[in-house]
Design a protein around this motif. Structure first.
Motif, PDB file in Angstrom:
ATOM      1  N   ARG A   1       7.832   5.653  -5.037  1.00 45.48           N
ATOM      2  CA  ARG A   1       8.391   7.014  -4.874  1.00 45.48           C
ATOM      3  C   ARG A   1       9.877   7.296  -5.743  1.00 45.48           C
ATOM      4  O   ARG A   1      10.729   6.980  -4.939  1.00 45.48           O
ATOM      5  CB  ARG A   1       8.516   7.616  -3.691  1.00 45.48           C
TER       6      ARG A   1
ATOM      7  N   TYR B   1       8.020  -1.666  -1.540  1.00 45.73           N
ATOM      8  CA  TYR B   1       7.105  -1.925  -2.351  1.00 45.73           C
ATOM      9  C   TYR B   1       6.905  -3.472  -2.701  1.00 45.73           C
ATOM     10  O   TYR B   1       5.889  -3.745  -3.670  1.00 45.73           O
ATOM     11  CB  TYR B   1       7.637  -1.208  -3.839  1.00 45.73           C
TER      12      TYR B   1
ATOM     13  N   ASP C   1       0.906  -1.106  -0.033  1.00 49.11           N
ATOM     14  CA  ASP C   1      -0.033   0.026   0.182  1.00 49.11           C
ATOM     15  C   ASP C   1       0.856   1.329  -0.109  1.00 49.11           C
ATOM     16  O   ASP C   1       0.384   2.390   0.316  1.00 49.11           O
ATOM     17  CB  ASP C   1      -0.837  -0.018   1.066  1.00 49.11           C
ATOM     18  N   GLN C   2       2.041   1.056  -0.267  1.00 54.33           N
ATOM     19  CA  GLN C   2       2.942   2.287  -0.018  1.00 54.33           C
ATOM     20  C   GLN C   2       3.063   2.907  -1.629  1.00 54.33           C
ATOM     21  O   GLN C   2       3.148   2.154  -2.542  1.00 54.33           O
ATOM     22  CB  GLN C   2       4.478   1.723   0.099  1.00 54.33           C
ATOM     23  N   GLU C   3       3.174   4.256  -1.474  1.00 55.52           N
ATOM     24  CA  GLU C   3       3.146   5.155  -2.953  1.00 55.52           C
ATOM     25  C   GLU C   3       4.711   4.811  -3.267  1.00 55.52           C
ATOM     26  O   GLU C   3       5.801   5.010  -2.567  1.00 55.52           O
ATOM     27  CB  GLU C   3       2.941   6.477  -2.487  1.00 55.52           C
TER      28      GLU C   3
END
Length: 352
Positions: free
Chosen positions: A33, A76, A29-31
């Motif tokens: 980046r 990720y 659920d991590q963006e």
């Protein structure tokens, strides 16, 4: 002990899942980046799409990274992960892999992280043949620290830290790995998803250390570093695709090939001008690393001829196997250990 040394593949002790997996299962659920357009996105997507094929429990997969742009990878991946210390990911992964044979352990690192401060750890992981997989993202620049030259930057490279051009001769990661007696050494490209995933499949199944160099574009600080290998107009004429058991021929019309040179290396020839028997057949399983090393020397900063694929894939007992066999033999000979007795043992001395 003989059964341990024969081995049953890198994943034989890793628990499998009964649930059908998809790439979505490996996304967190991590963006994500990274800079827009970074080659890391393509590599991440390729890994997440390929892992379901292995059918392993996600709890038994671990990604270990060092420091750098590529080292954000564990955030990720919906597996276990360890964002570790600059250059030390192979050392930490070695401890994990040797103590937990039920895990599939992956190292994600960059050309700066792996080949500068981490060079020694990388070499010894390869030498020991620990059962782990090393993905070395090579963009020929320090990206996270904003564009300094790296150990793989070409001679004369103009960067913020070398305004008059780099004076350092660059490492060739493939040559380095083969020189360290790596048992699985390969190269692929971030934008060639089919090729990337085929190499990852082979690496995952390899019993021992697998090093995969991935040419990865840093579109902010070194954009276009690998454009010749991606340009439809020239890529087929300069990319040498290695396939075990196949003649090494390439070119848009497959008119070029490799044959042994008088110096013991390889030279590019026109296939029509030589006897077919002179064209070298690629043998990735050759225990002698010399031919694989010679292939790695074809590469150059100008990309006249760049081999991709599996350079070397040989069987040698992994460090993990040898260690477990040694421990098994010690228990059989001496009996189970007693930590308390060891600590209170007589191999001590007193300084008055």
């Amino acid at each position: 002990m003989s059964e341990l040394l024969n081995g049953n593949g890198a994943l034989s002790l890793v628990p499998k899942t009964d649930v059908r997996q998809t790439a979505k299962d490996f996304k967190t659920d991590q963006e994500v980046r990274w800079c827009p357009g970074c080659g890391d996105y393509a590599i991440l997507a390729a890994v997440q799409s390929f892992l379901p094929e292995l059918g392993l429990r996600r709890e038994n997969i671990c990604f270990v990274s060092g420091i750098g742009c590529s080292s954000r990878f564990p955030y990720y991946m919906n597996t276990y992960g360890f964002h570790s210390i600059h250059g030390r990911a192979p050392a930490i992964a070695t401890g994990l892999a040797t103590s937990r044979p039920d895990l599939s352990v992956w190292v994600v690192t960059g050309d700066g992280d792996a080949l500068s401060i981490g060079g020694n750890h990388l070499i010894h992981a390869l030498r020991r043949n620990v059962n782990l997989k090393i993905l070395l993202f090579n963009n020929r620049i320090y990206g996270l620290t904003k564009g300094q030259y790296s150990p793989t930057s070409e001679l004369g490279k103009i960067t913020k830290s070398t305004p008059m051009g780099s004076l350092d001769a660059p490492f060739n990661p493939i040559s380095l790995a083969i020189g360290a007696e790596g048992t699985f050494v390969a190269r692929t490209i971030d934008s060639d998803r089919k090729h990337l995933q085929s190499v990852l499949r082979a690496a995952a199944q390899h019993n021992g250390t697998a090093l995969v160099e991935i040419y990865q574009n840093c579109n902010i600080f070194n954009d276009g570093a690998f454009d010749p290998l991606k340009d439809p107009a020239v890529r087929d004429d300069i990319t040498v695709r290695l396939e075990h058991g196949e003649p090494i021929v390439f070119g848009a019309d497959r008119s070029k090939g490799l044959r042994r040179s008088a110096s013991g290396g390889f030279e590019v020839v026109n296939v029509a001008d030589v006897d077919p028997s002179e064209i070298v057949v690629h043998d990735a399983h050759n225990p002698d690393p010399s031919p694989a090393f010679a292939l790695s020397r074809l590469d150059s900063p100008a990309f006249e001829h760049t081999p991709i694929g599996i350079f070397r894939q040989v069987r040698r007992p992994s460090y993990d196997e040898l260690m477990r066999a040694q421990m098994e033999e010690a228990v059989e000979r001496e009996g189970p250990g007693d930590l308390a007795a060891l600590l209170a043992g007589g191999d001590t001395w007193r300084i008055d």
